[in-house]
Design a protein around this motif. Sequence first.
Motif, PDB file in Angstrom:
ATOM      1  N   PRO A 180       0.840  -1.205   0.000  1.00  0.00           N
ATOM      2  CA  PRO A 180       0.000   0.000   0.000  1.00  0.00           C
ATOM      3  C   PRO A 180       0.874   1.253   0.000  1.00  0.00           C
ATOM      4  CG  PRO A 180      -0.340  -1.322   2.004  1.00  0.00           C
ATOM      5  CD  PRO A 180       0.705  -1.998   1.182  1.00  0.00           C
ATOM      6  N   SER A 181       0.431   2.268  -0.691  1.00  0.00           N
ATOM      7  CA  SER A 181       1.242   3.489  -0.781  1.00  0.00           C
ATOM      8  C   SER A 181       0.393   4.740  -0.617  1.00  0.00           C
ATOM      9  CB  SER A 181       2.011   3.517  -2.097  1.00  0.00           C
ATOM     10  OG  SER A 181       1.101   3.502  -3.175  1.00  0.00           O
ATOM     11  N   ASP A 182      -0.561   4.699   0.292  1.00  0.00           N
ATOM     12  CA  ASP A 182      -1.396   5.866   0.540  1.00  0.00           C
ATOM     13  C   ASP A 182      -0.588   6.899   1.312  1.00  0.00           C
ATOM     14  OD1 ASP A 182      -3.579   7.567   0.734  1.00  0.00           O
ATOM     15  OD2 ASP A 182      -4.299   6.626   2.570  1.00  0.00           O
ATOM     16  N   LEU A 183      -0.426   8.067   0.730  1.00  0.00           N
ATOM     17  CA  LEU A 183       0.320   9.151   1.369  1.00  0.00           C
ATOM     18  C   LEU A 183      -0.646  10.296   1.650  1.00  0.00           C
ATOM     19  CD1 LEU A 183       3.419   9.102  -0.979  1.00  0.00           C
ATOM     20  CD2 LEU A 183       3.251   8.112   1.297  1.00  0.00           C
ATOM     21  N   PRO A 184      -1.193  10.359   2.860  1.00  0.00           N
ATOM     22  CA  PRO A 184      -2.184  11.399   3.144  1.00  0.00           C
ATOM     23  C   PRO A 184      -1.579  12.798   3.085  1.00  0.00           C
ATOM     24  CG  PRO A 184      -1.583  10.229   5.151  1.00  0.00           C
ATOM     25  CD  PRO A 184      -0.893   9.533   4.010  1.00  0.00           C
ATOM     26  N   CYS A 185      -2.311  13.718   2.471  1.00  0.00           N
ATOM     27  CA  CYS A 185      -1.806  15.085   2.302  1.00  0.00           C
ATOM     28  C   CYS A 185      -2.437  16.065   3.292  1.00  0.00           C
ATOM     29  CB  CYS A 185      -2.033  15.555   0.871  1.00  0.00           C
ATOM     30  SG  CYS A 185      -3.772  15.685   0.421  1.00  0.00           S
ATOM     31  N   GLU A 186      -3.120  15.560   4.319  1.00  0.00           N
ATOM     32  CA  GLU A 186      -3.821  16.445   5.251  1.00  0.00           C
ATOM     33  C   GLU A 186      -2.913  17.468   5.915  1.00  0.00           C
ATOM     34  OE1 GLU A 186      -6.526  13.483   4.153  1.00  0.00           O
ATOM     35  OE2 GLU A 186      -4.546  13.155   4.988  1.00  0.00           O
ATOM     36  N   ARG A 187      -1.700  17.089   6.289  1.00  0.00           N
ATOM     37  CA  ARG A 187      -0.788  18.037   6.939  1.00  0.00           C
ATOM     38  C   ARG A 187      -0.410  19.167   5.981  1.00  0.00           C
ATOM     39  NH1 ARG A 187       4.467  15.776   9.779  1.00  0.00           N
ATOM     40  NH2 ARG A 187       2.913  14.879  11.136  1.00  0.00           N
ATOM     41  N   LEU A 188      -0.184  18.836   4.731  1.00  0.00           N
ATOM     42  CA  LEU A 188       0.148  19.835   3.721  1.00  0.00           C
ATOM     43  C   LEU A 188      -1.023  20.805   3.534  1.00  0.00           C
ATOM     44  CD1 LEU A 188       2.255  20.656   1.502  1.00  0.00           C
ATOM     45  CD2 LEU A 188       1.009  19.138  -0.035  1.00  0.00           C
ATOM     46  N   VAL A 189      -2.229  20.267   3.437  1.00  0.00           N
ATOM     47  CA  VAL A 189      -3.422  21.099   3.254  1.00  0.00           C
ATOM     48  C   VAL A 189      -3.683  21.929   4.509  1.00  0.00           C
ATOM     49  CG1 VAL A 189      -5.922  21.017   2.880  1.00  0.00           C
ATOM     50  CG2 VAL A 189      -4.411  19.565   1.512  1.00  0.00           C
ATOM     51  N   ALA A 190      -3.537  21.325   5.707  1.00  0.00           N
ATOM     52  CA  ALA A 190      -3.757  22.052   6.960  1.00  0.00           C
ATOM     53  C   ALA A 190      -2.783  23.220   7.117  1.00  0.00           C
ATOM     54  CB  ALA A 190      -3.625  21.099   8.145  1.00  0.00           C
ATOM     55  N   ALA A 191      -1.604  23.099   6.504  1.00  0.00           N
ATOM     56  CA  ALA A 191      -0.610  24.174   6.581  1.00  0.00           C
ATOM     57  C   ALA A 191      -0.936  25.315   5.619  1.00  0.00           C
ATOM     58  CB  ALA A 191       0.785  23.633   6.284  1.00  0.00           C
ATOM     59  N   GLY A 192      -1.967  25.130   4.771  1.00  0.00           N
ATOM     60  CA  GLY A 192      -2.385  26.205   3.888  1.00  0.00           C
ATOM     61  C   GLY A 192      -2.218  25.946   2.405  1.00  0.00           C
ATOM     62  N   PHE A 193      -1.658  24.807   2.019  1.00  0.00           N
ATOM     63  CA  PHE A 193      -1.469  24.528   0.590  1.00  0.00           C
ATOM     64  C   PHE A 193      -2.812  24.263  -0.062  1.00  0.00           C
ATOM     65  CE2 PHE A 193      -0.852  21.624  -2.991  1.00  0.00           C
ATOM     66  CZ  PHE A 193       0.016  22.392  -3.752  1.00  0.00           C
ATOM     67  N   ARG A 194      -3.000  24.815  -1.244  1.00  0.00           N
ATOM     68  CA  ARG A 194      -4.210  24.577  -2.025  1.00  0.00           C
ATOM     69  C   ARG A 194      -3.815  24.086  -3.412  1.00  0.00           C
ATOM     70  NH1 ARG A 194      -5.689  24.267   2.186  1.00  0.00           N
ATOM     71  NH2 ARG A 194      -6.891  25.706   3.417  1.00  0.00           N
ATOM     72  N   HIS A 195      -4.430  22.985  -3.815  1.00  0.00           N
ATOM     73  CA  HIS A 195      -4.180  22.456  -5.155  1.00  0.00           C
ATOM     74  C   HIS A 195      -4.823  23.388  -6.177  1.00  0.00           C
ATOM     75  CE1 HIS A 195      -3.919  18.815  -2.590  1.00  0.00           C
ATOM     76  NE2 HIS A 195      -2.937  18.520  -3.424  1.00  0.00           N
ATOM     77  N   VAL A 196      -4.085  23.753  -7.202  1.00  0.00           N
ATOM     78  CA  VAL A 196      -4.641  24.629  -8.233  1.00  0.00           C
ATOM     79  C   VAL A 196      -5.082  23.852  -9.467  1.00  0.00           C
ATOM     80  CG1 VAL A 196      -3.370  26.669  -7.477  1.00  0.00           C
ATOM     81  CG2 VAL A 196      -2.361  25.155  -9.200  1.00  0.00           C
ATOM     82  N   GLU A 197      -4.749  22.561  -9.499  1.00  0.00           N
ATOM     83  CA  GLU A 197      -5.183  21.739 -10.625  1.00  0.00           C
ATOM     84  C   GLU A 197      -5.318  20.305 -10.154  1.00  0.00           C
ATOM     85  OE1 GLU A 197      -0.747  21.010 -12.517  1.00  0.00           O
ATOM     86  OE2 GLU A 197      -2.224  22.078 -13.672  1.00  0.00           O
ATOM     87  N   THR A 198      -6.032  19.526 -10.930  1.00  0.00           N
ATOM     88  CA  THR A 198      -6.205  18.115 -10.602  1.00  0.00           C
ATOM     89  C   THR A 198      -4.964  17.325 -11.012  1.00  0.00           C
ATOM     90  OG1 THR A 198      -7.147  17.564 -12.756  1.00  0.00           O
ATOM     91  CG2 THR A 198      -8.698  18.285 -11.018  1.00  0.00           C
ATOM     92  N   THR A 199      -4.861  16.140 -10.475  1.00  0.00           N
ATOM     93  CA  THR A 199      -3.762  15.254 -10.875  1.00  0.00           C
ATOM     94  C   THR A 199      -3.828  14.987 -12.373  1.00  0.00           C
ATOM     95  OG1 THR A 199      -3.733  14.218  -8.696  1.00  0.00           O
ATOM     96  CG2 THR A 199      -2.728  12.974 -10.493  1.00  0.00           C
ATOM     97  N   GLU A 200      -5.030  14.759 -12.868  1.00  0.00           N
ATOM     98  CA  GLU A 200      -5.193  14.471 -14.298  1.00  0.00           C
ATOM     99  C   GLU A 200      -4.713  15.635 -15.160  1.00  0.00           C
ATOM    100  OE1 GLU A 200      -8.377  12.221 -17.158  1.00  0.00           O
ATOM    101  OE2 GLU A 200      -9.105  13.124 -15.315  1.00  0.00           O
ATOM    102  N   ALA A 201      -5.035  16.864 -14.750  1.00  0.00           N
ATOM    103  CA  ALA A 201      -4.581  18.033 -15.514  1.00  0.00           C
ATOM    104  C   ALA A 201      -3.055  18.144 -15.466  1.00  0.00           C
ATOM    105  CB  ALA A 201      -5.217  19.306 -14.970  1.00  0.00           C
TER     106      ALA A 201
END
Length: 135
Positions: A85-106
């Motif tokens: 399994p390789s689930d890497l949760p990004c909650e800490r990154l998001v909680a620190a204020g990071f916002r994704h500006v595009e989808t993975t597919e884009a």
Amino acid sequence: MLFRSVVFAVEHGLPGHRSFNVSDRPTLTVRQLAEMVAGAAGAPSPRSVPSWLALLAAPFGEAVERLTGRPMPLTPSRVRAALAPSDLPCERLVAAGFRHVETTEAGIGEVVSWVVAGEPFSIDKVAAAGRQKDT
């Protein structure tokens, strides 16, 4: 996305105090990512081998590797790594204020377009593109 999130982590982390998983939501399997890359490249979906068959065949790959000294793509350790399994949760990154500006597919579509175009890699160009999306 990867470049922006790494820059964000470097700018917002304190040395020795914070680490971030650089990932996206929803969590995608390797198969789903491979299908996204194939779709962006206009290629057929990748073929796959059932895990039980890969596990059964892997010792033969390892034996060939030992006999020839050449690395083989199918060995027990490589199969185990691929199935881990390789689930890497990004909650800490998001909680620190990071916002994704595009989808993975884009993001995958952009990378595939860049590779297909054969453009040389330029970190300055990548950084400029990331800054452009922020605005």
